[in-house]
Design a protein around this motif. Sequence first.
Motif, short mmCIF file in Angstrom:
data_model
loop_
_atom_site.label_atom_id
_atom_site.label_comp_id
_atom_site.label_asym_id
_atom_site.label_seq_id
_atom_site.Cartn_x
_atom_site.Cartn_y
_atom_site.Cartn_z
N UNK A 250 9.21 -11.80 61.53
CA UNK A 250 7.92 -11.87 62.21
C UNK A 250 7.37 -10.46 62.38
N UNK A 251 6.72 -9.98 61.36
CA UNK A 251 6.17 -8.62 61.30
C UNK A 251 4.85 -8.72 60.59
N UNK A 252 3.85 -7.93 61.00
CA UNK A 252 2.48 -8.10 60.54
C UNK A 252 2.31 -8.32 59.05
N UNK A 253 2.78 -7.41 58.17
CA UNK A 253 2.63 -7.61 56.72
C UNK A 253 3.30 -8.88 56.22
N UNK A 254 4.45 -9.25 56.79
CA UNK A 254 5.10 -10.50 56.40
C UNK A 254 4.26 -11.70 56.82
N UNK A 255 3.69 -11.64 58.02
CA UNK A 255 2.88 -12.76 58.50
C UNK A 255 1.66 -12.96 57.62
N UNK A 256 1.01 -11.86 57.24
CA UNK A 256 -0.15 -11.97 56.36
C UNK A 256 0.25 -12.55 55.02
N UNK A 257 1.39 -12.11 54.48
CA UNK A 257 1.86 -12.61 53.19
C UNK A 257 2.22 -14.09 53.28
N UNK A 258 2.84 -14.50 54.38
CA UNK A 258 3.16 -15.92 54.54
C UNK A 258 1.89 -16.76 54.61
N UNK A 259 0.90 -16.31 55.37
CA UNK A 259 -0.36 -17.05 55.45
C UNK A 259 -0.98 -17.22 54.07
N UNK A 260 -0.88 -16.16 53.26
CA UNK A 260 -1.40 -16.23 51.90
C UNK A 260 -0.66 -17.29 51.09
N UNK A 261 0.69 -17.30 51.16
CA UNK A 261 1.47 -18.27 50.41
C UNK A 261 1.21 -19.69 50.90
N UNK A 262 1.05 -19.87 52.19
CA UNK A 262 0.79 -21.20 52.74
C UNK A 262 -0.57 -21.71 52.27
N UNK A 263 -1.59 -20.85 52.33
CA UNK A 263 -2.91 -21.25 51.84
C UNK A 263 -2.85 -21.57 50.35
N UNK A 264 -2.09 -20.76 49.61
CA UNK A 264 -1.94 -20.99 48.17
C UNK A 264 -1.31 -22.36 47.91
N UNK A 265 -0.25 -22.68 48.65
CA UNK A 265 0.43 -23.96 48.47
C UNK A 265 -0.49 -25.13 48.83
N UNK A 266 -1.29 -24.96 49.87
CA UNK A 266 -2.20 -26.04 50.26
C UNK A 266 -3.27 -26.28 49.19
N UNK A 267 -3.65 -25.21 48.49
CA UNK A 267 -4.65 -25.34 47.43
C UNK A 267 -4.06 -25.84 46.12
N UNK A 268 -2.81 -25.45 45.84
CA UNK A 268 -2.23 -25.73 44.52
C UNK A 268 -0.93 -26.53 44.61
N UNK A 269 -0.71 -27.19 45.72
CA UNK A 269 0.55 -27.91 45.92
C UNK A 269 0.84 -28.94 44.84
N UNK A 270 -0.16 -29.69 44.44
CA UNK A 270 0.05 -30.72 43.42
C UNK A 270 0.48 -30.10 42.10
N UNK A 271 -0.14 -28.98 41.74
CA UNK A 271 0.23 -28.31 40.49
C UNK A 271 1.64 -27.74 40.56
N UNK A 272 2.02 -27.21 41.73
CA UNK A 272 3.38 -26.69 41.89
C UNK A 272 4.40 -27.82 41.77
N UNK A 273 4.14 -28.94 42.43
CA UNK A 273 5.06 -30.07 42.37
C UNK A 273 5.17 -30.60 40.94
N UNK A 274 4.03 -30.70 40.26
CA UNK A 274 4.01 -31.20 38.88
C UNK A 274 4.85 -30.32 37.96
N UNK A 275 4.83 -29.00 38.20
CA UNK A 275 5.57 -28.06 37.34
C UNK A 275 6.97 -27.77 37.87
N UNK A 276 7.38 -28.47 38.93
CA UNK A 276 8.71 -28.32 39.50
C UNK A 276 8.94 -26.88 39.98
N UNK A 277 7.98 -26.37 40.74
CA UNK A 277 8.05 -25.03 41.33
C UNK A 277 8.00 -25.17 42.85
N UNK A 278 8.88 -24.49 43.53
CA UNK A 278 8.93 -24.56 45.00
C UNK A 278 9.04 -23.16 45.57
N UNK A 279 8.15 -22.80 46.50
CA UNK A 279 8.24 -21.54 47.22
C UNK A 279 9.09 -21.76 48.47
#
Length: 418
Positions: A250-279
């Motif tokens: 729980x540190x500022x740069x990590x929190x920003x990076x996590x928010x980015x990954x979470x937003x990315x997964x929410x936008x591209x979750x179906x494509x990640x699941x289809x390609x068998x990729x998991x963050x």
Amino acid sequence: MTGKGSAPRVLLVSPLQVVPTQSGGNLRTFSLANALVSHGCEVFVYSFLGRKAEYLARRGSEVQVWDSGIEEFVDRSFLRFVAGYGSYYFNLPPLWLTKFLRAATSRVTPLRLPKLLREKLAWSDVVLADFPFAYPVLNAREASGRLRVLNLHNVEHHLFETSAGLKSRMIRRGVQKAELSAAATADVVVSCSEADQRYFDDNAEVKRSMLVPNGIDLGRFQRSAEVRAATRKELQVAEDVQLLLFTASKWGPNSEAFDYLLDFAKQHGEQLVERRIQLLVVGSVVSEPVRVPGLIATGRVEAVEPYFAAADAAINPITTGAGTNVKMGEFIAAGLPILVSEFGSRGYRIEHGESGFVFDREKLLSSLVEMRRRFDEDPDSLRRAAQLALKDNRAAIDMSECVRPLLAAMQEHIASGP
């Protein structure tokens, strides 16, 4: 003090309890102390603030012993708890500790350092202040004649943006003043990156500076098929899913990076699941577990090593902060192919397409798809990339090697006599 030719006795003064490690800062301190012990030093750690759960359990101050035999005294006095967690609550740096130590080492106030700390200062050959906030301990009467070392983790004031308002600008100035004073006080200033070293050499009256990168114990990451299988079962991740690991406290740069990954997964979750990729995000960057299509966040865990065993690759999307990322050294040591932002790779030799894969945030999906393709069609290329990353960066991530310049300075000090 120790006689000529004897192993250095090192007192490491830390603002925070070091073990169990919960952040990159903890890991740097932990690795540095253990590396010194591996070279024959005696190390004692004095930590000024414990963990919240132990205060709630009403545990008093105590000495805990690390697996390497290092003793760490955790000071859980009530007043320091109030000061420390009060500053955390208001998102302030631990300048309270700087003020306390400055007053306790002054010749004109009745306030004194804790008795055990004074005894260990007298016992030591080397006093190592971890983070700049603990630097006034170097001015203690009992530290006279000792080699006074400042161990830096970042250029701390760079973590506070000047555009965030008057409060942040005042905090930034206060932190900058403290760290420049710390660098001027120490006999040796230890930085973790060349950029940080240049900053202090250019802006402070540094007596002697040296580089000790964010090295780790390379033996920590012995991956086993049994641990891999058990951890993936616990995570409910199938064996044919490519799992990319991001470790984050729980540190500022990590929190920003996590928010980015979470937003990315929410936008591209179906494509990640289809390609068998998991963050997979492991660590205290989230207070409670999170699971959405394409992303799992565990929250705080007892040990990160099982998740390294479970992972197929690593990802580091960080784009802000200071110093270098300890997690990068861990990824390299664990033999994981690395997908990293250009900023996240700073301080390490990562050649795109050869020893790793550097991505632009706007093109993360295509980078993940390319890594998935290689995983399916040419897995040997990923193994070669991981091996080359270790070869190119071994000197920068093996703390046993990184610590040699500091060890030499300690031995020179002892050899010079009182």
